[in-house]
Design a protein around this motif. Structure first.
Motif, PDB file in Angstrom:
ATOM      1  N   HIS A  72     -54.748 -23.835   5.729  1.00  0.00           N
ATOM      2  CA  HIS A  72     -54.918 -25.088   6.472  1.00  0.00           C
ATOM      3  C   HIS A  72     -54.052 -25.145   7.724  1.00  0.00           C
ATOM      4  O   HIS A  72     -54.045 -26.145   8.416  1.00  0.00           O
ATOM      5  N   LEU A  73     -53.347 -24.080   8.009  1.00  0.00           N
ATOM      6  CA  LEU A  73     -52.447 -24.062   9.165  1.00  0.00           C
ATOM      7  C   LEU A  73     -53.026 -23.219  10.299  1.00  0.00           C
ATOM      8  O   LEU A  73     -53.580 -22.147  10.067  1.00  0.00           O
ATOM      9  N   VAL A  74     -52.912 -23.726  11.518  1.00  0.00           N
ATOM     10  CA  VAL A  74     -53.287 -22.958  12.709  1.00  0.00           C
ATOM     11  C   VAL A  74     -52.074 -22.739  13.611  1.00  0.00           C
ATOM     12  O   VAL A  74     -52.006 -21.752  14.325  1.00  0.00           O
ATOM     13  N   ASN A  75     -51.133 -23.666  13.557  1.00  0.00           N
ATOM     14  CA  ASN A  75     -49.934 -23.589  14.395  1.00  0.00           C
ATOM     15  C   ASN A  75     -48.747 -23.136  13.558  1.00  0.00           C
ATOM     16  O   ASN A  75     -47.911 -23.936  13.145  1.00  0.00           O
ATOM     17  N   VAL A  76     -48.710 -21.846  13.302  1.00  0.00           N
ATOM     18  CA  VAL A  76     -47.631 -21.257  12.513  1.00  0.00           C
ATOM     19  C   VAL A  76     -47.520 -19.790  12.916  1.00  0.00           C
ATOM     20  O   VAL A  76     -48.530 -19.152  13.249  1.00  0.00           O
ATOM     21  N   GLY A  77     -46.304 -19.287  12.937  1.00  0.00           N
ATOM     22  CA  GLY A  77     -46.093 -17.890  13.310  1.00  0.00           C
ATOM     23  C   GLY A  77     -46.774 -16.938  12.341  1.00  0.00           C
ATOM     24  O   GLY A  77     -46.786 -17.175  11.136  1.00  0.00           O
ATOM     25  N   LYS A  78     -47.325 -15.867  12.874  1.00  0.00           N
ATOM     26  CA  LYS A  78     -48.092 -14.915  12.064  1.00  0.00           C
ATOM     27  C   LYS A  78     -47.285 -14.339  10.904  1.00  0.00           C
ATOM     28  O   LYS A  78     -47.798 -14.133   9.813  1.00  0.00           O
ATOM     29  N   SER A  79     -46.004 -14.088  11.115  1.00  0.00           N
ATOM     30  CA  SER A  79     -45.185 -13.484  10.062  1.00  0.00           C
ATOM     31  C   SER A  79     -44.200 -14.480   9.441  1.00  0.00           C
ATOM     32  O   SER A  79     -43.289 -14.082   8.730  1.00  0.00           O
TER      33      SER A  79
END
Length: 155
Positions: A72-79
């Motif tokens: 549900h997250l789009v604004n989060v760092g890939k790692s």
């Protein structure tokens, strides 16, 4: 896996299960991992089947119950630990991905089967999701930040 009549299409680390090894559930996720998070806790994602919820390797009308708890997250760092724990949606394609995933869940769900959909509104409102999919929930909670909705597949 003929004895499995429940599909969890995005099982992740099986956080909300009382029995993480339930013999009736086929656990699916698009990734496998085992690692220690920054706070020292172990994160283990160990599905029975590694597959993409947008393209499930199952026949039509296969499962009596499908659980769909997509990222549900789009604004989060890939790692980041959040991305590791919950997964991450693409900013560019999340609408198409969720719609396609929901359609796949309904495809593999048996007639009069039950789809349990979990969504957290931290970054994308439930209203946006309901506008994307072509199905109306039977019931669910409307006031919380994390929503559990129930759908029934009809003919």
């Amino acid at each position: 896996m003929p004895n499995k009549y429940i599909l969890d299409a995005c099982c992740g680390s099986k956080m909300f299960y009382f029995n993480k090894e339930n013999e009736n559930v086929l656990f699916m996720d698009n990734r496998q991992m085992s690692e220690i998070l920054c706070d020292g806790r172990k994160l283990e994602i160990k599905p029975d089947v590694v597959a993409d919820f947008r393209h499930m390797p199952f026949g039509n009308n296969t499962f009596k119950v499908v659980v769909f708890d997509p990222p549900h997250l789009v604004n989060v760092g890939k790692s980041s630990w959040l991305a590791k724990k919950y997964g991450k949606l693409s900013k560019e394609s999340w609408r198409t991905d969720i719609k396609q995933g929901f359609n796949e869940c309904m495809r593999v769900l048996d007639i009069y089967g039950v789809l349990i959909f979990k969504w957290n509104e931290e970054q994308i409102k439930l209203k946006e999701i309901l506008n994307i999919i072509n199905y109306k929930p039977l019931f669910g909670n409307k006031r919380a930040k994390t929503h559990w909705l129930v759908f029934v597949k009809e003919k």
